[in-house]
Structure formats: structure tokens, C-alpha cells
Design a protein around this motif. Structure first.
Motif, mmCIF file in Angstrom:
data_model
loop_
_atom_site.group_PDB
_atom_site.id
_atom_site.type_symbol
_atom_site.label_atom_id
_atom_site.label_comp_id
_atom_site.label_asym_id
_atom_site.label_seq_id
_atom_site.Cartn_x
_atom_site.Cartn_y
_atom_site.Cartn_z
ATOM 1 N N ARG A 1 0.807 -1.219 0.000
ATOM 2 C CA ARG A 1 0.000 0.000 0.000
ATOM 3 C C ARG A 1 0.843 1.272 0.000
ATOM 4 O O ARG A 1 0.301 2.378 0.038
ATOM 5 N N GLY A 2 2.165 1.134 -0.038
ATOM 6 C CA GLY A 2 3.045 2.296 -0.118
ATOM 7 C C GLY A 2 3.348 2.954 1.206
ATOM 8 O O GLY A 2 3.852 4.083 1.245
ATOM 9 N N LEU A 3 3.054 2.270 2.317
ATOM 10 C CA LEU A 3 3.352 2.813 3.646
ATOM 11 C C LEU A 3 4.745 2.372 4.075
ATOM 12 O O LEU A 3 5.111 1.206 3.909
ATOM 13 N N LYS A 4 5.511 3.274 4.654
ATOM 14 C CA LYS A 4 6.879 2.963 5.041
ATOM 15 C C LYS A 4 7.180 3.456 6.456
ATOM 16 O O LYS A 4 6.541 4.378 6.965
ATOM 17 N N ASP A 5 8.142 2.797 7.070
ATOM 18 C CA ASP A 5 8.735 3.230 8.333
ATOM 19 C C ASP A 5 7.682 3.558 9.392
ATOM 20 O O ASP A 5 6.845 2.725 9.712
ATOM 21 N N GLU A 6 7.725 4.781 9.916
ATOM 22 C CA GLU A 6 6.847 5.155 11.021
ATOM 23 C C GLU A 6 5.377 5.126 10.610
ATOM 24 O O GLU A 6 4.519 4.689 11.386
ATOM 25 N N ALA A 7 5.074 5.556 9.385
ATOM 26 C CA ALA A 7 3.693 5.554 8.916
ATOM 27 C C ALA A 7 3.155 4.127 8.838
ATOM 28 O O ALA A 7 2.006 3.855 9.207
ATOM 29 N N ALA A 8 3.990 3.207 8.377
ATOM 30 C CA ALA A 8 3.584 1.799 8.294
ATOM 31 C C ALA A 8 3.328 1.233 9.679
ATOM 32 O O ALA A 8 2.326 0.542 9.901
ATOM 33 N N GLN A 9 4.219 1.518 10.627
ATOM 34 C CA GLN A 9 4.070 0.977 11.973
ATOM 35 C C GLN A 9 2.831 1.529 12.659
ATOM 36 O O GLN A 9 2.095 0.786 13.334
ATOM 37 N N LYS A 10 2.564 2.810 12.484
ATOM 38 C CA LYS A 10 1.357 3.409 13.063
ATOM 39 C C LYS A 10 0.100 2.771 12.488
ATOM 40 O O LYS A 10 -0.861 2.485 13.217
ATOM 41 N N ALA A 11 0.099 2.538 11.175
ATOM 42 C CA ALA A 11 -1.058 1.929 10.523
ATOM 43 C C ALA A 11 -1.274 0.503 11.022
ATOM 44 O O ALA A 11 -2.410 0.084 11.283
ATOM 45 N N ILE A 12 -0.188 -0.250 11.164
ATOM 46 C CA ILE A 12 -0.281 -1.628 11.648
ATOM 47 C C ILE A 12 -0.786 -1.648 13.090
ATOM 48 O O ILE A 12 -1.688 -2.423 13.429
ATOM 49 N N ASP A 13 -0.217 -0.799 13.933
ATOM 50 C CA ASP A 13 -0.619 -0.763 15.337
ATOM 51 C C ASP A 13 -2.102 -0.431 15.480
ATOM 52 O O ASP A 13 -2.813 -1.032 16.302
ATOM 53 N N LEU A 14 -2.592 0.511 14.687
ATOM 54 C CA LEU A 14 -3.992 0.909 14.767
ATOM 55 C C LEU A 14 -4.903 -0.212 14.274
ATOM 56 O O LEU A 14 -5.926 -0.512 14.905
ATOM 57 N N ALA A 15 -4.530 -0.855 13.159
ATOM 58 C CA ALA A 15 -5.351 -1.945 12.622
ATOM 59 C C ALA A 15 -5.397 -3.116 13.596
ATOM 60 O O ALA A 15 -6.448 -3.737 13.789
ATOM 61 N N VAL A 16 -4.267 -3.416 14.227
ATOM 62 C CA VAL A 16 -4.213 -4.503 15.211
ATOM 63 C C VAL A 16 -5.102 -4.189 16.404
ATOM 64 O O VAL A 16 -5.868 -5.033 16.885
ATOM 65 N N ALA A 17 -5.022 -2.946 16.897
ATOM 66 C CA ALA A 17 -5.840 -2.549 18.044
ATOM 67 C C ALA A 17 -7.328 -2.591 17.700
ATOM 68 O O ALA A 17 -8.151 -3.044 18.508
ATOM 69 N N ARG A 18 -7.681 -2.143 16.513
ATOM 70 C CA ARG A 18 -9.090 -2.097 16.119
ATOM 71 C C ARG A 18 -9.700 -3.488 15.944
ATOM 72 O O ARG A 18 -10.899 -3.668 16.135
ATOM 73 N N THR A 19 -8.868 -4.456 15.570
ATOM 74 C CA THR A 19 -9.381 -5.798 15.281
ATOM 75 C C THR A 19 -9.047 -6.813 16.374
ATOM 76 O O THR A 19 -9.410 -7.987 16.250
#
Length: 247
Positions: A102-120
């Protein structure tokens, strides 16, 4: 945000989708209902660009799904039937892979992963291989990848399939929380899910729309005010439906 005009899909001499037209606005959660074989999954595959229409046009956030496929798919989160994933990956490995796609890298990727994990609610299984997970957790991994890049359009095929009642409630709450800024289409066999999360419902049968309205408007069509009775009255006899509690 989603425009579907005269959509047709044929498989040889069989017409699976026979001229569907729909518009879905920002803030709408559209429940997509119909018996098995009605054309729901075929329609969703065409909206997401995984299946080419035989006729008709689909636009997602202004992008034609055929002419501008990558641009259209970049603004879509898709949870397909079965939620396929790489079985030898762990959820965190899989989500990291999806972030890169999806073109996410570094800090942006980690933030997106952390949020998706928390939401699900995937925290407890992040280190397990996906092939070892229960059906419910596999479904949640699929949902996490669909929402990872915070897309303006979500297309979800049976998002609560395989979840226990508490997990279903959590996913429905998440969908409601995300709905204000997105256009969402949910395919479901669970009629109560329409009343719980959807602002609008469309029923299709034999590849054609047979009803389109708010849940309240559809319920008004039945003297019993029951979704299962509305569904039966509008679709092929003996169509499969599911009501919470297995009734």
C-alpha cells in the motif's frame, strides 16, 4: 463515492449479474443481501477490479475501475470471502507486507499496523502463523488488512463470518465508527446485521435489484416487521438466510 451503472457479468451463457445500477455516498453503510447465487460476490469482485464487467461502468472516487484500475484499487479496502492470506506468515508479517504493498513505510507503516491490530483485537496472536489461527482470528486478520491504509471505500464480504457474538459486536461497532468518513458496502446473510450497522439495504435476486431502501423502509414492506419475512417475500423461494441465534 461509488457509482455503478448498468453492470452486467456473464459466464458463458449464464448471466450472474443482469444490469445493476447503484450509487453509494460518503457516510453510507450499504447492506448487500441476497440468496446464494444471487450475484453478490460477483458484483463485489467487479467493484474492486478483480473481475471485469461484461457490460456497464464502475467508478470509485472518480476512478474508472477498468480504465484506472490501480488508482481505483488504491482507495479501496477489500475483505473478500474467506479472507485469503499467506498461511506461513504471522499476522504482523502479513500486515507489514500489506503496508509495503500500500506504499506505507517506516513510522507511517508501523502506526497503521498498530492501529489496525488494536481495532481488530489481534494482539494475542501476532506471533502465530496464520494457518494455526481459528476461523474468527483469520477473519480479523483479513479485516485488519482491509482497513490498514484507512481507505475511503470499504468493500466487505461477510465481515463477521466465523466470529463469536462478542467479536461480532466489536466489528459492528468498528464499522459504525468508521462509517462517517467512508462509503462502505457489506455483503451479509445475517439479517440483523443490516439493522445493526447499515443505513441502507439492497436486496438482489438472480442478478437484479429487487429492493433498495433504509432498513426501516424495507421492514415496512412486511406486516410482521421482520427482515426474514421481507427477504423471503422478495427473493427466490427457499433462499438461504441466517438469523442471529441460529433461528
Amino acid at each position: 463515492m461509488i457509482i455503478i451503472e448498468d453492470l452486467v457479468r456473464r459466464f458463458g451463457s449464464f448471466t450472474a449479474v443482469g444490469g445493476i445500477s447503484l450509487r453509494v455516498k460518503k457516510g453510507e453503510v450499504l447492506g448487500f443481501l441476497g440468496p446464494n447465487g444471487a450475484g453478490k460476490s460477483t458484483t463485489m469482485k467487479m467493484i474492486t477490479g478483480f473481475l471485469a464487467p461484461s457490460e456497464g461502468r464502475i467508478s470509485v472516487c472518480g476512478h474508472d475501475i477498468v480504465e484506472e484500475q490501480l488508482e481505483a484499487q488504491s482507495v479501496i479496502g477489500y475483505l473478500p470471502e474467506g479472507a485469503p492470506a499467506y498461511p506461513d506468515m504471522t499476522p504482523v508479517q502479513f500486515l507489514s507486507f500489506i503496508a509495503r504493498v500500500r506504499g506505507l513505510k517506516d513510522e507511517a507503516a508501523q502506526k497503521a499496523i498498530d492501529l489496525a491490530v488494536a481495532r481488530t483485537g489481534l494482539q494475542s496472536v501476532l506471533g502465530q502463523k496464520i494457518e494455526t489461527l481459528s476461523k474468527g482470528f483469520k477473519r480479523r486478520v483479513g479485516l485488519a488488512q482491509a482497513i490498514l491504509h484507512d481507505p475511503p471505500v470499504l468493500i466487505m464480504d461477510e465481515p463477521t463470518d466465523g466470529l463469536d457474538p462478542n467479536q461480532k459486536q466489536a466489528v459492528r461497532s468498528l464499522i459504525r465508527a468508521m462509517s462517517a468518513n467512508k462509503a462502505i458496502i457489506i455483503s451479509t446473510h445475517i439479517l440483523e446485521e443490516v439493522d445493526a450497522v447499515c443505513s441502507r439495504a439492497v436486496i438482489i435476486d438472480k442478478g437484479k435489484i429487487v429492493a433498495d431502501g433504509t432498513p426501516a423502509e424495507l421492514l415496512a414492506k412486511s406486516p410482521t416487521k421482520r427482515f426474514d419475512d421481507v427477504f423471503r417475500s422478495l427473493t427466490t423461494p427457499d433462499a438461504e438466510i441466517r438469523v442471529e441465534g441460529g433461528q
